[in-house]
Design an enzyme around this catalytic site. Structure first.
Site, PDB file in Angstrom:
ATOM      1  N   TYR A  17       0.827  -1.211   0.000  1.00 15.46           N
ATOM      2  CA  TYR A  17       0.000   0.000   0.000  1.00 15.46           C
ATOM      3  C   TYR A  17       0.864   1.266   0.000  1.00 15.46           C
ATOM      4  O   TYR A  17       1.787   1.405   0.801  1.00 15.46           O
ATOM      5  CB  TYR A  17      -0.904   0.010   1.236  1.00 15.46           C
ATOM      6  CG  TYR A  17      -1.758   1.259   1.354  1.00 15.46           C
ATOM      7  CD1 TYR A  17      -2.927   1.382   0.623  1.00 15.46           C
ATOM      8  CD2 TYR A  17      -1.375   2.305   2.179  1.00 15.46           C
ATOM      9  CE1 TYR A  17      -3.702   2.525   0.720  1.00 15.46           C
ATOM     10  CE2 TYR A  17      -2.139   3.451   2.288  1.00 15.46           C
ATOM     11  CZ  TYR A  17      -3.312   3.562   1.555  1.00 15.46           C
ATOM     12  OH  TYR A  17      -4.075   4.688   1.636  1.00 15.46           O
ATOM     13  N   GLY A  36      -6.190   4.878  -0.478  1.00 12.61           N
ATOM     14  CA  GLY A  36      -7.618   4.868  -0.202  1.00 12.61           C
ATOM     15  C   GLY A  36      -8.369   3.889  -1.080  1.00 12.61           C
ATOM     16  O   GLY A  36      -8.064   2.693  -1.120  1.00 12.61           O
ATOM     17  N   HIS A  86      -3.208  16.850  -1.299  1.00  7.79           N
ATOM     18  CA  HIS A  86      -3.609  17.017   0.096  1.00  7.79           C
ATOM     19  C   HIS A  86      -3.238  18.386   0.675  1.00  7.79           C
ATOM     20  O   HIS A  86      -3.641  18.698   1.795  1.00  7.79           O
ATOM     21  CB  HIS A  86      -2.982  15.920   0.955  1.00  7.79           C
ATOM     22  CG  HIS A  86      -3.680  14.604   0.840  1.00  7.79           C
ATOM     23  ND1 HIS A  86      -3.676  13.859  -0.311  1.00  7.79           N
ATOM     24  CD2 HIS A  86      -4.429  13.891   1.741  1.00  7.79           C
ATOM     25  CE1 HIS A  86      -4.373  12.753  -0.126  1.00  7.79           C
ATOM     26  NE2 HIS A  86      -4.838  12.748   1.104  1.00  7.79           N
TER      27      HIS A  86
END
Length: 219
Positions: free
Chosen positions: A53, A60, A83
């Site tokens: 990941y 997500g 972000h």
């Protein structure tokens, strides 16, 4: 004077000295060795083409989407840019500086998979007092101060604004003036920079220092 970071012993008292005196930081060799070892884990994951990941996959809802090996670094930069969406008045320069110190100390623990280049860039920003402009309103809390730390990370890669020499300038212009290159994020490093709670922790540290000062003055 120099404050040495060893990943374990940083105290509020030492942070207060750094804020009130012209202190520089340096890093103990054993902490740098932890960073090297952690970075090698990421390198092995990439070499073996493992599914991991945030390194070889998206984030997500896209955690099951494999990323092409030629785009691992681009993925990290895009994570930071997407972000960095905080708004409002910026944190004080003191809070932003403490954020950088706390984030660096966390990365030195050797659990984040970052490169020595990232560690050195953070150290350079702290010692030169290049302070990222970080708006206060954004994602904050248990899941991570994602937006706030993304604005911190922007400065390291030569994007966004920073405070330097009593001015607010672009990070790129300051780095160019100092002859320093923007950091090029490697696999995992965007995630490593923002997956933490250093914004609220830094504000808490400043609150603690100020409360203690007020208590002494009242007494």
């Amino acid at each position: 004077m120099i404050l040495f970071l060893d990943r374990e012993s940083l105290t509020i008292k030492e942070i207060k000295k750094l804020l009130n005196q012209d202190l520089h930081i340096d890093i103990r060799e054993e902490a740098l060795e932890c960073v090297r070892n952690s970075c090698q884990v990421v390198e092995r994951i990439i070499e073996k083409k493992e599914t991991m990941y945030g390194i070889t996959t998206g984030f997500g809802l896209f955690s099951d989407v494999r990323i092409d090996s030629g785009q691992y670094n681009e993925l990290q930069v895009n994570l930071i840019r997407s972000h960095a969406c905080s708004i409002g008045e910026p944190f004080s320069e003191e809070v932003a500086l403490v954020m950088m110190i706390l984030r660096l100390n966390t990365l030195l623990k050797g659990h984040s998979g970052v490169t020595l280049e990232l560690v050195e860039q953070l150290k350079y920003f702290i010692n030169e007092r290049i302070i990222p402009v970080i708006p206060q309103q954004g994602s904050l809390g248990a899941y991570g101060d994602l937006a706030s730390l993304s604005h911190l990370a922007l400065g390291l890669i030569g994007e966004g604004d920073v405070y330097y020499d009593s001015q607010q300038l672009t990070s790129f212009d300051v780095l160019d003036k100092l002859g320093r290159k923007p950091l090029k994020l490697q696999a995992k490093e965007g995630l490593a920079l923002i997956d933490g709670t250093q914004a609220m922790t830094a504000q808490g540290v400043i609150n603690c220092i100020e409360a203690e000062d007020l208590a002494y003055q009242a007494e």
